[in-house]
Design a protein around this motif. Structure first.
Motif, PDB file in Angstrom:
ATOM      1  N   VAL A 142      14.990 -58.110  49.733  1.00 23.48           N
ATOM      2  CA  VAL A 142      15.139 -58.150  50.592  1.00 23.48           C
ATOM      3  C   VAL A 142      14.041 -57.363  51.872  1.00 23.48           C
ATOM      4  N   PRO A 143      14.908 -55.869  51.843  1.00 20.86           N
ATOM      5  CA  PRO A 143      14.650 -54.925  53.028  1.00 20.86           C
ATOM      6  C   PRO A 143      13.293 -54.496  52.533  1.00 20.86           C
ATOM      7  N   VAL A 144      12.791 -53.949  51.983  1.00 20.98           N
ATOM      8  CA  VAL A 144      12.136 -53.357  51.305  1.00 20.98           C
ATOM      9  C   VAL A 144      10.704 -54.369  51.875  1.00 20.98           C
ATOM     10  N   GLY A 145      10.678 -55.637  51.473  1.00 23.32           N
ATOM     11  CA  GLY A 145       9.721 -57.068  52.333  1.00 23.32           C
ATOM     12  C   GLY A 145       9.786 -57.069  53.884  1.00 23.32           C
ATOM     13  N   PHE A 146      11.059 -57.345  53.771  1.00 26.60           N
ATOM     14  CA  PHE A 146      11.045 -56.932  55.465  1.00 26.60           C
ATOM     15  C   PHE A 146      10.621 -56.005  56.198  1.00 26.60           C
ATOM     16  N   PHE A 147      11.093 -54.683  55.877  1.00 31.73           N
ATOM     17  CA  PHE A 147      10.030 -53.355  56.227  1.00 31.73           C
ATOM     18  C   PHE A 147       8.434 -53.566  56.169  1.00 31.73           C
ATOM     19  N   LEU A 148       8.037 -53.496  55.420  1.00 29.89           N
ATOM     20  CA  LEU A 148       6.876 -53.795  54.900  1.00 29.89           C
ATOM     21  C   LEU A 148       6.300 -54.998  55.939  1.00 29.89           C
ATOM     22  N   LEU A 149       6.744 -56.047  56.188  1.00 31.16           N
ATOM     23  CA  LEU A 149       6.552 -56.898  57.507  1.00 31.16           C
ATOM     24  C   LEU A 149       6.510 -56.314  58.375  1.00 31.16           C
ATOM     25  N   ILE A 150       7.395 -55.790  59.090  1.00 27.69           N
ATOM     26  CA  ILE A 150       7.716 -55.080  60.277  1.00 27.69           C
ATOM     27  C   ILE A 150       6.675 -53.553  60.201  1.00 27.69           C
ATOM     28  N   LEU A 151       6.091 -53.330  59.560  1.00 23.39           N
ATOM     29  CA  LEU A 151       5.229 -52.230  59.967  1.00 23.39           C
ATOM     30  C   LEU A 151       3.898 -53.190  60.017  1.00 23.39           C
ATOM     31  N   GLN A 152       3.386 -54.226  59.388  1.00 22.44           N
ATOM     32  CA  GLN A 152       2.022 -54.910  59.551  1.00 22.44           C
ATOM     33  C   GLN A 152       2.566 -54.901  60.051  1.00 22.44           C
ATOM     34  N   GLY A 153       3.453 -56.128  60.666  1.00 19.27           N
ATOM     35  CA  GLY A 153       3.407 -56.769  62.317  1.00 19.27           C
ATOM     36  C   GLY A 153       3.034 -55.426  63.622  1.00 19.27           C
ATOM     37  N   PHE A 154       3.452 -54.567  62.937  1.00 19.46           N
ATOM     38  CA  PHE A 154       2.607 -53.166  64.064  1.00 19.46           C
ATOM     39  C   PHE A 154       1.608 -53.195  64.233  1.00 19.46           C
ATOM     40  N   SER A 155       0.483 -53.502  62.926  1.00 19.25           N
ATOM     41  CA  SER A 155       0.106 -53.227  63.015  1.00 19.25           C
ATOM     42  C   SER A 155      -1.407 -54.207  63.448  1.00 19.25           C
ATOM     43  N   GLU A 156      -0.766 -54.958  63.529  1.00 14.11           N
ATOM     44  CA  GLU A 156      -1.576 -56.668  64.018  1.00 14.11           C
ATOM     45  C   GLU A 156      -1.289 -56.489  65.387  1.00 14.11           C
ATOM     46  N   LEU A 157      -0.252 -55.791  66.242  1.00 15.55           N
ATOM     47  CA  LEU A 157       0.244 -55.499  67.692  1.00 15.55           C
ATOM     48  C   LEU A 157      -0.968 -54.904  68.062  1.00 15.55           C
ATOM     49  N   ILE A 158      -0.995 -53.837  67.501  1.00 14.17           N
ATOM     50  CA  ILE A 158      -2.152 -52.638  67.547  1.00 14.17           C
ATOM     51  C   ILE A 158      -3.899 -53.103  67.278  1.00 14.17           C
ATOM     52  N   LYS A 159      -3.814 -53.813  66.995  1.00 17.55           N
ATOM     53  CA  LYS A 159      -5.492 -54.700  66.477  1.00 17.55           C
ATOM     54  C   LYS A 159      -5.574 -56.101  68.177  1.00 17.55           C
ATOM     55  N   ARG A 160      -3.936 -56.779  68.672  1.00 15.56           N
ATOM     56  CA  ARG A 160      -4.498 -57.276  69.444  1.00 15.56           C
ATOM     57  C   ARG A 160      -4.639 -56.693  70.614  1.00 15.56           C
ATOM     58  N   ILE A 161      -4.187 -55.581  70.799  1.00 13.25           N
ATOM     59  CA  ILE A 161      -3.832 -54.868  71.852  1.00 13.25           C
ATOM     60  C   ILE A 161      -5.398 -54.167  72.007  1.00 13.25           C
ATOM     61  N   ALA A 162      -6.425 -53.044  71.593  1.00 11.37           N
ATOM     62  CA  ALA A 162      -6.994 -52.661  71.016  1.00 11.37           C
ATOM     63  C   ALA A 162      -8.347 -54.270  71.730  1.00 11.37           C
ATOM     64  N   PHE A 163      -7.801 -55.030  70.764  1.00 18.15           N
ATOM     65  CA  PHE A 163      -8.861 -56.174  70.666  1.00 18.15           C
ATOM     66  C   PHE A 163      -9.282 -57.025  72.536  1.00 18.15           C
ATOM     67  N   LEU A 164      -8.235 -56.652  72.989  1.00 12.51           N
ATOM     68  CA  LEU A 164      -8.339 -57.158  74.573  1.00 12.51           C
ATOM     69  C   LEU A 164      -8.651 -55.792  75.499  1.00 12.51           C
ATOM     70  N   LYS A 165      -8.653 -54.413  74.867  1.00 14.38           N
ATOM     71  CA  LYS A 165      -9.321 -53.737  75.703  1.00 14.38           C
ATOM     72  C   LYS A 165     -10.627 -53.449  75.405  1.00 14.38           C
ATOM     73  N   GLY A 166     -10.982 -54.528  74.448  1.00 17.46           N
ATOM     74  CA  GLY A 166     -12.842 -54.452  73.970  1.00 17.46           C
ATOM     75  C   GLY A 166     -13.451 -53.626  72.760  1.00 17.46           C
ATOM     76  N   LEU A 167     -11.774 -52.396  72.331  1.00 13.16           N
ATOM     77  CA  LEU A 167     -12.730 -51.283  71.163  1.00 13.16           C
ATOM     78  C   LEU A 167     -12.445 -51.676  69.512  1.00 13.16           C
TER      79      LEU A 167
END
Length: 196
Positions: A142-167
């Motif tokens: 449970v903590p390992v799976g949700f830690f990995l989910l948080i990490l991936q959520g952070f990655s997805e957040l970075i990608k969405r912001i980069a997309f909005l900036k046109g990168l």
């Protein structure tokens, strides 16, 4: 932003490795289920340990592949509504959803599940069922799976912001990769001389 995109790529690589390794558990749990059913009906024998290992492996598949599913954009969405939005609106919806729903929920589950795992580990907790298995490894999922989910959520957040900036290009755009069934159908059609 380029440093954050590099971190995002590293997280994506980790998620890809974990996801592809975990997918093999589907085969293992299927084999264990088949063997368990065969032994039960052929020899009138059942084992709580075999039943529990099926549950443990199913839990591992579900928890460890949550980040992989998020990375692949295969999580549940309301496509009937969201299909009418532009890619930029999709990106904003993902950013808001990640910041106000995914991150708080996953962080709360991680925070609350960690002491349960630690207590189980320190007490060397076993299942209360006769012939049951040790419990702390599944509690660790449970903590390992949700830690990995948080990490991936952070990655997805970075990608969405980069997309909005046109990168980068739209991270929500789904590229159609043929399934093994589609590839087989194409090969059969080619063998028969039909147009593909």
């Amino acid at each position: 932003m380029q440093a954050l995109l590099k971190i995002s790529r590293a997280i994506d690589a980790l998620t890809e490795r974990v996801g592809k390794a975990t997918i093999w558990l589907v085969l293992i749990v299927t084999l264990i289920s088949a063997i368990n059913a065969f032994v039960r009906y052929a020899f009138n024998y059942s084992s709580n340990g075999l039943l529990e290992i099926q549950w443990y492996l199913f839990s591992a598949i579900f928890l460890l592949c949550a980040g992989y599913t998020l990375m692949r954009n295969e999580h549940v969405r309301i496509d009937v509504v969201s299909s009418h939005f532009s890619p930029r609106v999709h990106a904003w919806i993902d950013i808001i959803g990640t910041l106000f729903f995914l991150a708080p929920m996953a962080s709360a589950v991680l925070y609350l599940s960690w002491p349960i795992f630690v207590n189980s580990f320190l007490n060397n907790e076993y299942s209360s069922n006769a012939g049951g298995l040790i419990v702390w490894p599944v509690r660790a999922l449970v903590p390992v799976g949700f830690f990995l989910l948080i990490l991936q959520g952070f990655s997805e957040l970075i990608k969405r912001i980069a997309f909005l900036k046109g990168l980068i290009s739209d991270p929500n755009a789904k590229q159609h990769v043929p399934t093994p069934e589609e590839e087989l159908a194409r090969a059969i059609k080619q063998q028969r001389g039909e147009t593909v």
